[in-house]
Design a protein around this motif. Structure first.
Motif, PDB file in Angstrom:
ATOM      1  N   ILE A   1       0.856  -1.189   0.000  1.00 19.38           N
ATOM      2  CA  ILE A   1       0.000   0.000   0.000  1.00 19.38           C
ATOM      3  C   ILE A   1       0.892   1.239   0.000  1.00 19.38           C
ATOM      4  O   ILE A   1       1.699   1.432   0.912  1.00 19.38           O
ATOM      5  CB  ILE A   1      -0.935   0.010   1.220  1.00 19.38           C
ATOM      6  CG1 ILE A   1      -1.900  -1.181   1.161  1.00 19.38           C
ATOM      7  CG2 ILE A   1      -1.723   1.321   1.287  1.00 19.38           C
ATOM      8  CD1 ILE A   1      -2.780  -1.325   2.388  1.00 19.38           C
ATOM      9  N   VAL A   2       0.747   2.073  -1.029  1.00 19.61           N
ATOM     10  CA  VAL A   2       1.633   3.229  -1.172  1.00 19.61           C
ATOM     11  C   VAL A   2       0.908   4.559  -0.966  1.00 19.61           C
ATOM     12  O   VAL A   2       1.561   5.595  -0.826  1.00 19.61           O
ATOM     13  CB  VAL A   2       2.314   3.233  -2.557  1.00 19.61           C
ATOM     14  CG1 VAL A   2       3.244   2.027  -2.682  1.00 19.61           C
ATOM     15  CG2 VAL A   2       1.285   3.242  -3.680  1.00 19.61           C
ATOM     16  N   ALA A   3      -0.419   4.544  -0.957  1.00 22.40           N
ATOM     17  CA  ALA A   3      -1.152   5.796  -0.771  1.00 22.40           C
ATOM     18  C   ALA A   3      -2.553   5.514  -0.270  1.00 22.40           C
ATOM     19  O   ALA A   3      -3.118   4.444  -0.529  1.00 22.40           O
ATOM     20  CB  ALA A   3      -1.217   6.599  -2.076  1.00 22.40           C
ATOM     21  N   CYS A   4      -3.093   6.460   0.467  1.00 23.43           N
ATOM     22  CA  CYS A   4      -4.461   6.363   0.972  1.00 23.43           C
ATOM     23  C   CYS A   4      -5.047   7.771   0.968  1.00 23.43           C
ATOM     24  O   CYS A   4      -4.537   8.662   1.641  1.00 23.43           O
ATOM     25  CB  CYS A   4      -4.465   5.792   2.392  1.00 23.43           C
ATOM     26  SG  CYS A   4      -6.080   5.831   3.209  1.00 23.43           S
ATOM     27  N   LEU A   5      -6.085   7.992   0.181  1.00 28.42           N
ATOM     28  CA  LEU A   5      -6.692   9.316   0.106  1.00 28.42           C
ATOM     29  C   LEU A   5      -8.204   9.198  -0.014  1.00 28.42           C
ATOM     30  O   LEU A   5      -8.729   8.151  -0.380  1.00 28.42           O
ATOM     31  CB  LEU A   5      -6.134  10.116  -1.072  1.00 28.42           C
ATOM     32  CG  LEU A   5      -6.366   9.585  -2.483  1.00 28.42           C
ATOM     33  CD1 LEU A   5      -6.345  10.742  -3.488  1.00 28.42           C
ATOM     34  CD2 LEU A   5      -5.279   8.576  -2.874  1.00 28.42           C
ATOM     35  N   ALA A   6      -8.891  10.296   0.303  1.00 32.74           N
ATOM     36  CA  ALA A   6     -10.350  10.314   0.293  1.00 32.74           C
ATOM     37  C   ALA A   6     -10.875  10.358  -1.131  1.00 32.74           C
ATOM     38  O   ALA A   6     -10.408  11.142  -1.955  1.00 32.74           O
ATOM     39  CB  ALA A   6     -10.868  11.515   1.070  1.00 32.74           C
ATOM     40  N   GLY A   7     -11.867   9.525  -1.404  1.00 37.51           N
ATOM     41  CA  GLY A   7     -12.533   9.556  -2.704  1.00 37.51           C
ATOM     42  C   GLY A   7     -13.711  10.507  -2.729  1.00 37.51           C
ATOM     43  O   GLY A   7     -14.272  10.779  -3.786  1.00 37.51           O
ATOM     44  N   GLY A   8     -14.096  11.030  -1.576  1.00 31.73           N
ATOM     45  CA  GLY A   8     -15.229  11.949  -1.494  1.00 31.73           C
ATOM     46  C   GLY A   8     -15.290  12.580  -0.124  1.00 31.73           C
ATOM     47  O   GLY A   8     -14.515  12.248   0.781  1.00 31.73           O
ATOM     48  N   GLU A   9     -16.242  13.479   0.045  1.00 23.34           N
ATOM     49  CA  GLU A   9     -16.332  14.276   1.265  1.00 23.34           C
ATOM     50  C   GLU A   9     -16.424  13.423   2.524  1.00 23.34           C
ATOM     51  O   GLU A   9     -15.761  13.696   3.525  1.00 23.34           O
ATOM     52  CB  GLU A   9     -17.558  15.201   1.167  1.00 23.34           C
ATOM     53  CG  GLU A   9     -17.768  16.103   2.359  1.00 23.34           C
ATOM     54  CD  GLU A   9     -16.683  17.163   2.506  1.00 23.34           C
ATOM     55  OE1 GLU A   9     -16.457  17.625   3.639  1.00 23.34           O
ATOM     56  OE2 GLU A   9     -16.066  17.532   1.491  1.00 23.34           O
ATOM     57  N   ALA A  10     -17.244  12.380   2.494  1.00 21.59           N
ATOM     58  CA  ALA A  10     -17.465  11.584   3.700  1.00 21.59           C
ATOM     59  C   ALA A  10     -16.247  10.772   4.113  1.00 21.59           C
ATOM     60  O   ALA A  10     -16.193  10.256   5.230  1.00 21.59           O
ATOM     61  CB  ALA A  10     -18.668  10.648   3.500  1.00 21.59           C
ATOM     62  N   GLY A  11     -15.249  10.658   3.226  1.00 23.98           N
ATOM     63  CA  GLY A  11     -14.076   9.853   3.547  1.00 23.98           C
ATOM     64  C   GLY A  11     -12.886  10.612   4.082  1.00 23.98           C
ATOM     65  O   GLY A  11     -11.840  10.016   4.361  1.00 23.98           O
ATOM     66  N   VAL A  12     -13.020  11.935   4.240  1.00 22.22           N
ATOM     67  CA  VAL A  12     -11.861  12.765   4.596  1.00 22.22           C
ATOM     68  C   VAL A  12     -11.265  12.369   5.945  1.00 22.22           C
ATOM     69  O   VAL A  12     -10.053  12.148   6.074  1.00 22.22           O
ATOM     70  CB  VAL A  12     -12.241  14.255   4.589  1.00 22.22           C
ATOM     71  CG1 VAL A  12     -11.125  15.103   5.205  1.00 22.22           C
ATOM     72  CG2 VAL A  12     -12.528  14.722   3.165  1.00 22.22           C
ATOM     73  N   ASP A  13     -12.094  12.290   6.974  1.00 22.62           N
ATOM     74  CA  ASP A  13     -11.577  12.002   8.312  1.00 22.62           C
ATOM     75  C   ASP A  13     -10.937  10.616   8.376  1.00 22.62           C
ATOM     76  O   ASP A  13      -9.868  10.432   8.974  1.00 22.62           O
ATOM     77  CB  ASP A  13     -12.701  12.104   9.349  1.00 22.62           C
ATOM     78  CG  ASP A  13     -13.256  13.519   9.443  1.00 22.62           C
ATOM     79  OD1 ASP A  13     -12.516  14.462   9.115  1.00 22.62           O
ATOM     80  OD2 ASP A  13     -14.426  13.667   9.834  1.00 22.62           O
ATOM     81  N   LEU A  14     -11.582   9.636   7.747  1.00 23.92           N
ATOM     82  CA  LEU A  14     -11.031   8.277   7.750  1.00 23.92           C
ATOM     83  C   LEU A  14      -9.708   8.233   6.991  1.00 23.92           C
ATOM     84  O   LEU A  14      -8.749   7.580   7.433  1.00 23.92           O
ATOM     85  CB  LEU A  14     -12.023   7.293   7.134  1.00 23.92           C
ATOM     86  CG  LEU A  14     -11.506   5.858   6.976  1.00 23.92           C
ATOM     87  CD1 LEU A  14     -11.101   5.261   8.314  1.00 23.92           C
ATOM     88  CD2 LEU A  14     -12.545   4.983   6.290  1.00 23.92           C
TER      89      LEU A  14
END
Length: 410
Positions: free
Chosen positions: A16-29
């Protein structure tokens, strides 16, 4: 930890090289998960960056122009503010997107009523409203700046101005999104302000979508969306043509995975732009069950037409447009001739006013509500000098239509 274990299992032998939000609801996670996984992250030193009240407090603490506000779960938390602040005031969920739940309230009783409504509502992006924010009404045009960042270096991918108008009883209905030249006074004032905002919020990595109103005393933050611009990326073809070949999506990938490519990404888009175009957000002045969509056929034959995205088809129930979520589609137009572009925009607007986008089944309801056009094509830099027009690339010859049941979130 449990989610990280699931992610590692799903990755199997890959790293796993990156983890980013796909949308507004995923920002905190995304912030917490990327931190736990040990990959590039904005971290959790600032909890819940999506909190609009917290955002204003953070920029105020570093001496930046911020909005007067009060927020809370109980009406008593905001009552004193509402009794002393000049009306109208804006009420909205402390976490939301796409004008979800946002209302301009003109007196104390209207504000109290909407506060109670919000505290008993579900947000479109999911979850109950955690608390309500009451803010001063900022007078001025609303701009949006899309950035990508890596290690605190911020690069501007595009700047836009929203075409928002009062219609159908709502104060802030999106009619479009127009590119802003980077040599404009507004750009020279707003871009540095937005970059300072990113620093204050600890947004060092990845995409951001910052909304700012240019008030009489300078730029003031509306909200910082700690993720890429939404809308299912329907704006990508326009952004790519304007910049000459790259978008915020490309920059996001580079910011996480390709430091060398990120380094050569321009600090700001070219000026003048490499093309001329705009996004038209379609507005409904009627409600009913759709029998056919003749207006879409007309739009696709316009000289500047590039792309149409809509979830409306035969059998869809359409309502009056009062926010992004009740919009009836998005159209991307591009053309080297500014007059043709302006005429095509007006053709679409006239069809909306005449309720000719759709043919409805029986029992249709129509609303005739005057709209106030606050933005002219000249102000929005849709017109170009003859020399600049000759430098612009012609609109791509391909034309696409995409239909979806998904809701676009800007």
């Amino acid at each position: 930890e449990e989610t990280a274990d699931i992610a590692r299992t799903a990755a199997d032998h890959y790293r796993i090289v990156a983890c980013l939000a796909g949308g507004e609801a995923g920002v905190d996670l995304a912030d917490s998960l990327s931190e736990y996984l040990g990959v590039r992250t904005n971290g959790t030193d600032i909890p819940n960056r999506r909190d609009k009240k917290l955002q204003q407090e953070l920029i105020r603490d570093v001496g930046m122009r911020s909005v007067r506000q009060a927020g809370g779960k109980k009406f008593s938390d905001v009552e004193q503010f509402l009794r002393t602040e000049e009306f109208p005031v804006v009420l909205k969920p402390v976490e939301s997107a796409g004008s979800d739940g946002v209302k301009l309230c003109h007196d104390f009783n209207e504000a109290k009523e909407h506060f109670d409504v919000l505290m008993n509502s579900q947000m479109v992006n999911g979850g109950a409203v955690p608390s309500v924010l009451c803010q001063e009404f900022l007078r001025g045009k609303e701009y949006v700046v899309d950035h990508v960042s890596r290690d605190g270096v911020h690069k501007t991918c595009m700047m836009w101005v929203y075409d928002k108008r009062p219609v159908n009883g709502a104060a802030f209905v999106y009619f479009g999104c127009v590119p802003v030249r980077l040599d404009s006074l507004e750009a020279k004032l707003i871009i540095p302000y937005v970059r300072k905002t990113l620093d204050a919020l600890g947004l060092k990595n990845g995409p951001s979508h910052g909304e700012v109103i240019m008030t009489a005393d300078g730029p003031c933050l509306v909200e910082m969306n700690c993720r890429a611009r939404g809308g299912d990326g329907n704006w990508k073809s326009l952004a790519s043509a304007l910049t000459g070949g790259y978008t915020q999506v490309d920059g996001t990938v580079d910011s996480y995975l390709d430091p060398a490519q990120f380094k050569i990404l321009p600090d700001v888009p070219p000026c003048p732009f490499k093309a001329s175009g705009t996004e038209v957000i379609l507005v409904s002045y009627s409600r009913g069950t759709v029998k056919s969509t003749p207006g879409y056929d007309v739009i696709q034959q316009l000289p500047s037409f590039i792309y149409l995205e809509t979830g409306i088809r035969k059998g869809t129930k359409v309502d009056y447009t009062i926010d992004l979520f009740t919009g009836i589609g998005s159209v991307i137009l591009m053309h080297e001739d500014a007059n043709i572009l302006a005429n095509d925009v007006e053709t679409i607007r006239q069809m909306e006013r005449d309720n000719k986008i759709f043919e409805y089944e029986t029992n249709v309801s129509l609303m005739s509500s005057p709209s106030i056009l606050n933005l002219t094509l000249a102000e929005l830099s849709l017109s170009s000098s003859q020399d600049e027009t000759q430098k612009m690339v012609k609109a791509p010859s391909h034309r696409r239509v995409f239909t979806s049941d998904r809701v676009d979130i800007f």
